[in-house]
Design an enzyme around this catalytic site. Structure first.
Site, PDB file in Angstrom:
ATOM      1  N   CYS A  84       0.838  -1.202   0.000  1.00  0.00           N
ATOM      2  CA  CYS A  84       0.000   0.000   0.000  1.00  0.00           C
ATOM      3  C   CYS A  84       0.877   1.258   0.000  1.00  0.00           C
ATOM      4  O   CYS A  84       1.712   1.444   0.888  1.00  0.00           O
ATOM      5  CB  CYS A  84      -0.918  -0.011   1.219  1.00  0.00           C
ATOM      6  SG  CYS A  84      -1.819   1.535   1.486  1.00  0.00           S
ATOM      7  N   CYS A 137       0.682   3.346   3.149  1.00  0.00           N
ATOM      8  CA  CYS A 137       1.465   2.775   4.251  1.00  0.00           C
ATOM      9  C   CYS A 137       2.947   3.098   4.066  1.00  0.00           C
ATOM     10  O   CYS A 137       3.653   3.386   5.042  1.00  0.00           O
ATOM     11  CB  CYS A 137       1.262   1.266   4.315  1.00  0.00           C
ATOM     12  SG  CYS A 137      -0.443   0.735   4.610  1.00  0.00           S
TER      13      CYS A 137
END
Length: 459
Positions: A379, A382
């Site tokens: 991600c 993230c």
């Protein structure tokens, strides 16, 4: 995204950005309604007549007005020769946006239109203007756009001397949705249904009147969903004027351009832009579903922020979205960690297993508080958080607060959604010493100071 078409020849034949005077608009009396006897048009009337994007079949509902459709001018039918657009995409892969735009307009003429959302894709209109060719612009007015977006529409029309062709959602469908589920149902059950009614179906009607359309899709716009957008392709999702699969061609002139370069171009050309950009908005859609982003955040984090990063599409470009089982690095999200490099990898952050997280959920009187990030290493959001979270863990060393991480994708995704309040990645939870439930970090501010303030207020 508001979609609307315009022809640059519709007003006095040519477009000039040097003149900012508002062109005079012909009154409705100069156009003919479909249910009136057809009259011959003189030269001026032919140039001012409105060509509809899509003449919808007559409806039986008496509440739907029939006077909104205009007679289009008689235009000789254009024969479009079969072309290998996959080969053309390869040939134009390294071409400039201006060259790609010129190819698109040259091949399709009045049968192609630019999809304008009221955001930074005003660059498309500028590129079209620079080619010197006639062009049309359309936009989808969902009925829930920001006032600043409507103001931009007006400024763009005046700047280029054009008329944007607006498409609207079906009033009956909108009424049914709102009466049944309320004005903000998308916050509870996802945005797809609302977008389908307000955006996708109006777009489908618009494209049925075209043989090609031009979008502002870029590969860097959305992590894992638009990274393979070609500069031109046979549209995989929608049908064009001739109907059936392969009847519509999609052009993406800025597919290979980075967002920062788009903005350098807009500043250099001194064109109108949405004033929301000055307030932190990057990707702009409907007002309830759009908000500013912070420095370091990806532009799509401002869209449908309450949903998972993979859901940040409205359906207009679903043909270019990767399969949901594939992550942003092109790997299957359920594969082992040896295919995706892990993140938050430092001695100050404890890697938690599912049993470890379950123990935190069960303990009602813990010996020490925990701060835990629920993440997926693929991600992009993230990855952006990693630096701040690692620095925070270093600052909390020896403070009595344990800092951990739990990979919540793949096989753990259902558990994380049901037990850990995960709606999108990353999610940060604080497990206090004297509480039976974790507390979710509510802010999009993920800098060290904001995260530290959150921890200090609860420990």
């Amino acid at each position: 995204m508001a979609l609307a078409f315009t022809s640059s020849t519709a007003i006095h034949g040519s477009v000039s950005s040097s003149s900012h005077q508002q062109p005079k608009v012909s009154q409705l009396g100069n156009t003919q309604l479909l249910d009136q006897p057809k009259k011959s048009l003189n030269f001026c009337q032919r140039r001012c007549a409105v060509k509809p994007l899509y003449a919808e079949p007559k409806r039986n509902e008496s509440i739907v007005p029939s006077a909104a459709t205009f007679v289009s001018p008689e235009v000789a039918e254009k024969v479009i020769e079969a072309e290998d657009f996959e080969k053309l995409a390869k040939d134009l892969e390294n071409a400039s946006p201006l060259e790609i735009m010129d190819n698109a307009l040259a091949k399709f003429g009045d049968d192609i239109a630019i999809a304008f959302s009221g955001a930074e894709d005003v660059a498309l209109i500028e590129y079209a203007h620079l080619t010197g060719r006639p062009f049309r612009v359309f936009s989808l007015d969902t009925g829930r756009l920001n006032p600043e977006t409507y103001q931009l529409f007006d400024a763009v029309e005046k700047h280029y001397g054009i008329r944007i062709e607006y498409m609207f959602p079906d009033a009956v469908e909108v009424q049914a949705l709102v009466r049944t589920k309320g004005l903000f149902s998308f916050y509870e059950d996802g945005h797809q249904e609302c977008c389908r009614v307000r955006k996708v179906r109006p777009l489908r009607r618009a494209l049925k009147g075209l043989r090609a359309w031009i979008t502002g899709q870029r590969k860097d716009q959305s992590p894992g969903t638009r990274s393979e957008v070609p500069v031109v392709q046979v549209d995989p999702s929608f049908e064009g004027l001739d109907g059936g699969s392969g009847s519509l061609v999609e052009w993406n002139p800025v597919a290979n351009v980075e967002g920062k370069d788009i903005w350098n171009f807009l500043r250099a050309m001194n064109v109108p832009v949405n004033s929301l950009h000055l307030k932190g908005y990057v990707s702009i859609g409907c007002e309830p579903c759009t908000r500013p982003v912070l420095p370091g955040q990806h532009e799509r984090e401002g869209r449908w922020w309450w949903e998972d990063a993979k859901a940040k599409e409205c359906g207009l470009h679903k043909g270019n979205i990767k399969d949901e089982s594939v992550n942003g690095n092109g790997n299957n999200a359920t594969q082992a960690t040896d295919t995706v490099a892990d993140i938050f990898d430092t001695k100050d952050i404890v890697t938690l297993s599912r049993p470890g997280v379950e123990n935190l959920l069960k303990l009602e009187d813990q010996r020490e508080p925990w701060l835990v990030v629920l993440y997926a290493p693929w991600c992009q959001f993230c990855q952006v958080l990693e630096g701040s979270y690692v620095e925070l863990a270093e600052k909390l060393g020896g403070s009595g607060v344990k800092v951990g991480k739990f990979r919540a994708d793949g096989e753990q995704k259902t558990f994380a959604q049901q037990e850990l309040q995960v709606g999108s990645f990353p999610t940060i939870l604080f497990f206090p010493k004297h509480a039976s439930q974790p507390i979710k970090y509510p802010s999009e501010k993920r800098d060290v100071d904001s995260l530290l303030a959150f921890v200090n207020a609860l420990r």
